[in-house]
Design a protein around this motif. Sequence first.
Motif, PDB file in Angstrom:
ATOM      1  N   GLU B  33     100.205  18.181  35.058  1.00  0.00           N
ATOM      2  CA  GLU B  33      99.455  17.177  35.818  1.00  0.00           C
ATOM      3  C   GLU B  33      99.508  17.416  37.315  1.00  0.00           C
ATOM      4  OE1 GLU B  33     101.634  13.969  34.271  1.00  0.00           O
ATOM      5  OE2 GLU B  33     100.444  13.799  32.446  1.00  0.00           O
ATOM      6  N   ARG B  34     100.606  18.073  37.739  1.00  0.00           N
ATOM      7  CA  ARG B  34     100.722  18.357  39.169  1.00  0.00           C
ATOM      8  C   ARG B  34      99.928  19.617  39.504  1.00  0.00           C
ATOM      9  NH1 ARG B  34     106.139  16.737  38.079  1.00  0.00           N
ATOM     10  NH2 ARG B  34     106.752  18.862  37.635  1.00  0.00           N
ATOM     11  N   LYS B  35      99.795  19.833  40.804  1.00  0.00           N
ATOM     12  CA  LYS B  35      99.184  21.078  41.261  1.00  0.00           C
ATOM     13  C   LYS B  35     100.148  22.218  40.951  1.00  0.00           C
ATOM     14  CE  LYS B  35      97.166  22.806  45.555  1.00  0.00           C
ATOM     15  NZ  LYS B  35      96.151  23.660  44.939  1.00  0.00           N
ATOM     16  N   GLN B  36      99.602  23.332  40.514  1.00  0.00           N
ATOM     17  CA  GLN B  36     100.468  24.449  40.163  1.00  0.00           C
ATOM     18  C   GLN B  36     101.037  25.097  41.432  1.00  0.00           C
ATOM     19  OE1 GLN B  36     101.278  25.554  36.915  1.00  0.00           O
ATOM     20  NE2 GLN B  36     100.462  23.515  36.566  1.00  0.00           N
ATOM     21  N   PRO B  37     102.241  25.672  41.344  1.00  0.00           N
ATOM     22  CA  PRO B  37     102.793  26.367  42.511  1.00  0.00           C
ATOM     23  C   PRO B  37     101.958  27.601  42.858  1.00  0.00           C
ATOM     24  CG  PRO B  37     104.167  26.706  40.585  1.00  0.00           C
ATOM     25  CD  PRO B  37     103.147  25.683  40.211  1.00  0.00           C
ATOM     26  N   VAL B  38     102.109  28.058  44.077  1.00  0.00           N
ATOM     27  CA  VAL B  38     101.318  29.193  44.576  1.00  0.00           C
ATOM     28  C   VAL B  38     101.487  30.410  43.666  1.00  0.00           C
ATOM     29  CG1 VAL B  38     100.996  30.772  46.500  1.00  0.00           C
ATOM     30  CG2 VAL B  38     101.485  28.364  46.929  1.00  0.00           C
ATOM     31  N   VAL B  39     102.702  30.595  43.179  1.00  0.00           N
ATOM     32  CA  VAL B  39     102.978  31.788  42.381  1.00  0.00           C
ATOM     33  C   VAL B  39     102.140  31.784  41.102  1.00  0.00           C
ATOM     34  CG1 VAL B  39     104.990  30.757  41.277  1.00  0.00           C
ATOM     35  CG2 VAL B  39     104.840  33.211  41.443  1.00  0.00           C
ATOM     36  N   TRP B  40     101.776  30.594  40.596  1.00  0.00           N
ATOM     37  CA  TRP B  40     100.908  30.537  39.416  1.00  0.00           C
ATOM     38  C   TRP B  40      99.549  31.150  39.752  1.00  0.00           C
ATOM     39  CZ3 TRP B  40      96.203  28.862  37.778  1.00  0.00           C
ATOM     40  CH2 TRP B  40      95.995  28.794  36.397  1.00  0.00           C
ATOM     41  N   TYR B  41      99.005  30.764  40.911  1.00  0.00           N
ATOM     42  CA  TYR B  41      97.682  31.284  41.296  1.00  0.00           C
ATOM     43  C   TYR B  41      97.729  32.788  41.531  1.00  0.00           C
ATOM     44  CZ  TYR B  41      96.109  26.510  41.613  1.00  0.00           C
ATOM     45  OH  TYR B  41      95.779  25.232  41.289  1.00  0.00           O
ATOM     46  N   LEU B  42      98.819  33.237  42.163  1.00  0.00           N
ATOM     47  CA  LEU B  42      98.947  34.686  42.398  1.00  0.00           C
ATOM     48  C   LEU B  42      99.025  35.422  41.065  1.00  0.00           C
ATOM     49  CD1 LEU B  42     101.503  34.703  45.351  1.00  0.00           C
ATOM     50  CD2 LEU B  42      99.024  35.126  45.431  1.00  0.00           C
ATOM     51  N   GLY B  43      99.860  34.892  40.163  1.00  0.00           N
ATOM     52  CA  GLY B  43     100.008  35.514  38.854  1.00  0.00           C
ATOM     53  C   GLY B  43      98.698  35.518  38.096  1.00  0.00           C
ATOM     54  N   PHE B  44      98.001  34.386  38.156  1.00  0.00           N
ATOM     55  CA  PHE B  44      96.746  34.310  37.415  1.00  0.00           C
ATOM     56  C   PHE B  44      95.728  35.292  37.984  1.00  0.00           C
ATOM     57  CE2 PHE B  44      92.703  32.557  36.045  1.00  0.00           C
ATOM     58  CZ  PHE B  44      92.966  32.365  34.709  1.00  0.00           C
ATOM     59  N   ALA B  45      95.668  35.384  39.313  1.00  0.00           N
ATOM     60  CA  ALA B  45      94.726  36.325  39.934  1.00  0.00           C
ATOM     61  C   ALA B  45      95.043  37.757  39.492  1.00  0.00           C
ATOM     62  CB  ALA B  45      94.789  36.209  41.454  1.00  0.00           C
ATOM     63  N   LEU B  46      96.313  38.090  39.497  1.00  0.00           N
ATOM     64  CA  LEU B  46      96.720  39.446  39.120  1.00  0.00           C
ATOM     65  C   LEU B  46      96.369  39.725  37.658  1.00  0.00           C
ATOM     66  CD1 LEU B  46      98.340  42.079  39.661  1.00  0.00           C
ATOM     67  CD2 LEU B  46     100.347  40.847  38.826  1.00  0.00           C
ATOM     68  N   PHE B  47      96.827  38.847  36.759  1.00  0.00           N
ATOM     69  CA  PHE B  47      96.681  39.161  35.344  1.00  0.00           C
ATOM     70  C   PHE B  47      95.240  38.987  34.867  1.00  0.00           C
ATOM     71  CE2 PHE B  47     101.290  38.462  35.549  1.00  0.00           C
ATOM     72  CZ  PHE B  47     101.672  39.703  35.085  1.00  0.00           C
ATOM     73  N   PHE B  48      94.516  38.075  35.491  1.00  0.00           N
ATOM     74  CA  PHE B  48      93.122  37.959  35.102  1.00  0.00           C
ATOM     75  C   PHE B  48      92.346  39.201  35.555  1.00  0.00           C
ATOM     76  CE2 PHE B  48      88.768  36.204  35.309  1.00  0.00           C
ATOM     77  CZ  PHE B  48      88.676  35.833  33.966  1.00  0.00           C
ATOM     78  N   SER B  49      92.722  39.768  36.692  1.00  0.00           N
ATOM     79  CA  SER B  49      92.089  41.027  37.109  1.00  0.00           C
ATOM     80  C   SER B  49      92.389  42.127  36.109  1.00  0.00           C
ATOM     81  CB  SER B  49      92.598  41.457  38.485  1.00  0.00           C
ATOM     82  OG  SER B  49      92.540  40.397  39.380  1.00  0.00           O
ATOM     83  N   ILE B  50      93.639  42.156  35.652  1.00  0.00           N
ATOM     84  CA  ILE B  50      94.002  43.175  34.659  1.00  0.00           C
ATOM     85  C   ILE B  50      93.214  42.953  33.372  1.00  0.00           C
ATOM     86  CG2 ILE B  50      95.908  44.081  33.280  1.00  0.00           C
ATOM     87  CD1 ILE B  50      97.769  43.430  35.581  1.00  0.00           C
ATOM     88  N   LEU B  51      93.020  41.672  33.016  1.00  0.00           N
ATOM     89  CA  LEU B  51      92.237  41.362  31.829  1.00  0.00           C
ATOM     90  C   LEU B  51      90.810  41.891  31.967  1.00  0.00           C
ATOM     91  CD1 LEU B  51      92.225  39.211  29.199  1.00  0.00           C
ATOM     92  CD2 LEU B  51      90.669  38.087  30.720  1.00  0.00           C
ATOM     93  N   LEU B  52      90.233  41.726  33.148  1.00  0.00           N
ATOM     94  CA  LEU B  52      88.870  42.218  33.370  1.00  0.00           C
ATOM     95  C   LEU B  52      88.841  43.748  33.261  1.00  0.00           C
ATOM     96  CD1 LEU B  52      87.741  39.948  36.321  1.00  0.00           C
ATOM     97  CD2 LEU B  52      87.111  39.762  33.922  1.00  0.00           C
ATOM     98  N   MET B  53      89.883  44.380  33.833  1.00  0.00           N
ATOM     99  CA  MET B  53      89.983  45.834  33.718  1.00  0.00           C
ATOM    100  C   MET B  53      90.046  46.244  32.251  1.00  0.00           C
ATOM    101  SD  MET B  53      92.391  48.400  33.090  1.00  0.00           S
ATOM    102  CE  MET B  53      93.994  47.668  33.248  1.00  0.00           C
ATOM    103  N   PHE B  54      90.816  45.461  31.470  1.00  0.00           N
ATOM    104  CA  PHE B  54      90.945  45.741  30.042  1.00  0.00           C
ATOM    105  C   PHE B  54      89.583  45.655  29.351  1.00  0.00           C
ATOM    106  CE2 PHE B  54      91.666  44.152  25.705  1.00  0.00           C
ATOM    107  CZ  PHE B  54      92.378  45.213  25.199  1.00  0.00           C
ATOM    108  N   GLY B  55      88.793  44.667  29.752  1.00  0.00           N
ATOM    109  CA  GLY B  55      87.453  44.555  29.178  1.00  0.00           C
ATOM    110  C   GLY B  55      86.630  45.806  29.467  1.00  0.00           C
ATOM    111  N   GLY B  56      86.710  46.306  30.704  1.00  0.00           N
ATOM    112  CA  GLY B  56      85.969  47.508  31.065  1.00  0.00           C
ATOM    113  C   GLY B  56      86.433  48.723  30.278  1.00  0.00           C
ATOM    114  N   ILE B  57      87.762  48.851  30.147  1.00  0.00           N
ATOM    115  CA  ILE B  57      88.332  50.007  29.444  1.00  0.00           C
ATOM    116  C   ILE B  57      87.910  50.012  27.974  1.00  0.00           C
ATOM    117  CG2 ILE B  57      90.516  50.913  28.564  1.00  0.00           C
ATOM    118  CD1 ILE B  57      90.166  51.730  31.327  1.00  0.00           C
ATOM    119  N   THR B  58      87.985  48.828  27.331  1.00  0.00           N
ATOM    120  CA  THR B  58      87.616  48.805  25.917  1.00  0.00           C
ATOM    121  C   THR B  58      86.118  49.011  25.761  1.00  0.00           C
ATOM    122  OG1 THR B  58      87.778  46.418  26.133  1.00  0.00           O
ATOM    123  CG2 THR B  58      89.513  47.483  24.902  1.00  0.00           C
TER     124      THR B  58
END
Lengths: 190, 473
Positions: B33-58
Amino acid sequence: MSDQARTSVTERPALVLAQFAGPKELIMAAKKTRGAGYKKFDCHSPFPIHGMDQAMGEKQSPLGWIVGGLALIGGTGSLLMQWWMSAIDYPVIISGKAFFSFQAFVPITFELTVLLSAFGAVFGMFALNGLPRLHHPIFNSDRFAAASNNGFFLSVEAADAKFDPLQTTSFLESIGGEHVETLNEEVHDD
Amino acid sequence: MTSQAPTAYVAPPLISGNPTFQSVSDDIAGVTERKQPVVWYLGFALFFSILLMFGGITGYLFWEGVGIWGLNIPVAWGWAIVNFVWWVGIGHAGTLISAILFLFRQRWRTSINRMAEAMTIFAVICALIFPAIHVGRVWFVYWTLPFPNQMSMWPNFRSPLLWDVFAVGTYFTVSLLFWYVGLIPDLATLRDRATTRLKRVLTGIFALGWRGANHHWKNYERAYLILAGIATPLVLSVHSVVSFDFAVSLVPGWHTTIFPPYFVAGAIFSGFAMVMTLAIVARKIYHLENFITLRHFDAMNKIMLATSMMVGYAYICEFFIAWYSGNEYEMFAFINRATGPYAWAYWTMIICNVFIPQLLWSGRLRRNIVAMFIIAIFINIGMWFERFVIVVSSLANDFLTSSWDYYTPTIFDVLTYVGTFGVFFTLFLLFIRFLPMIAIAEIKGVLPQADPHHDGENGMQERPALAGGGSHE
């Protein structure tokens, strides 16, 4: 509470709801409610309370029979499926193996037994509990949101033979219930 | 030592910080319910980028074919199968925690089971990707299912690869159902706390109208017990079936009867290492120290130590059986593992999986967050190398020396593997963001005040050790 202004709909009492202080008080209240001859009542708590089934005189859950039946169907069904597909409908010689060799069919038979048992456990539980049921008169209570947090409630349904809004209210107050309220359900007129 | 008479052992409370029912809801549901800490956004940005890369690779893989990987003949199974076994193994700890520890009445599991079950589901998703994209013509992957078709043909039920389809498919389905059943009361908590209409409607739909009724809890608890009971043999069967992919073949180094128990022990070993990795980070970021205590980590470290030695025993046993069989191909396969072209991988595996976990004999290290985090990372790496050694070293040097070849992965092997971390952590971060990562209702159930005999009324004595959440008054 509820709006009684609507024209095509009338309301009638559905249940009486009382709040209790904690798990111990709720168990005592369940025992007394049962002792007073009420049959259709239920307790609401944020977690299952150990010993509540005995206090309410609940019978054991019949879920095991549902799961057992589905496990039997899953096991025999998957073995028959593999036998029919591999040995009857389209037999193919693979590595010189027998068309029907039950050993090779054990893993899938086991997995599908488990799969159907799990469906039986989950969807059987939903069916026994009458879920999903997104609307229920008990949700008309403003206090009832606490039942998923820190509130302990006992409700007596109008379907109970002994139910009377006034008498049941005073009974629940006499056994320590707080904030006792009668909750209505809507009945559509013809 | 004091001269006082010994008192009865009182187990420390499972949840520290004297929580109330209200504070448990606030602490756990509050994270969503609270706002997520900054590290959540950083982590999400990083891993979601990797996910997109994974889509391209497959996508490139589907276009070009599995030739972009480093596969050769005889090594026709490479990183994809290594990664498949690694990911599916990681999932096993979640089921062990949620099902087997439940049957053994290990009530400390309530603090970690939700997170571990989520890990299971996401790990199995990552695992399922690999065999699916490995078939080459991925658009025909549904041919593995027995459905009536215009060719009037059926799948080959005598193939371990088909057993895998059913085993891992069932495992995923049952894990998802188990997880969802556990979530229902907590979704009701989220529903009743919701501040926006959208949130109330969405959580309300998935909470199915749960109202905490004892009539419901009765069937619910029975369903949970049955699910735990069937998930237990299921989880043991899944990695056994995965090991059949190897053991049922005739390749030296694969064709051994120890594989099923050896794989299951390794799966639990690696899975616990991943649970530790995730739990340590989540606990730190979201301040869950009262729920996941050092006692939990201590218990998990003991399980890792035990499974480490089971795995170590299996490594030794394999060598013994190879020698005892008198079969020269078997003997060569194992000597070659330890001294041949893949010796570097073999000794990485031994160091990470057998030697480093021995540090956990020390009670101080079992309660040292930094030490256990480092050990868990080593185990994650070591267990990947175990699967690499099994898959690659057995194939690269098989029966005829003329067909031997050395296997090297390409950049696409590496990026596909890295990409699944994008899938895994994106899903995990979304889970943390939107769902309670600790089972709220179960935590309340193990609090001392949840016991109706809490204050010793009715002549009932406290049973601290048995009840787990014993009195601390």
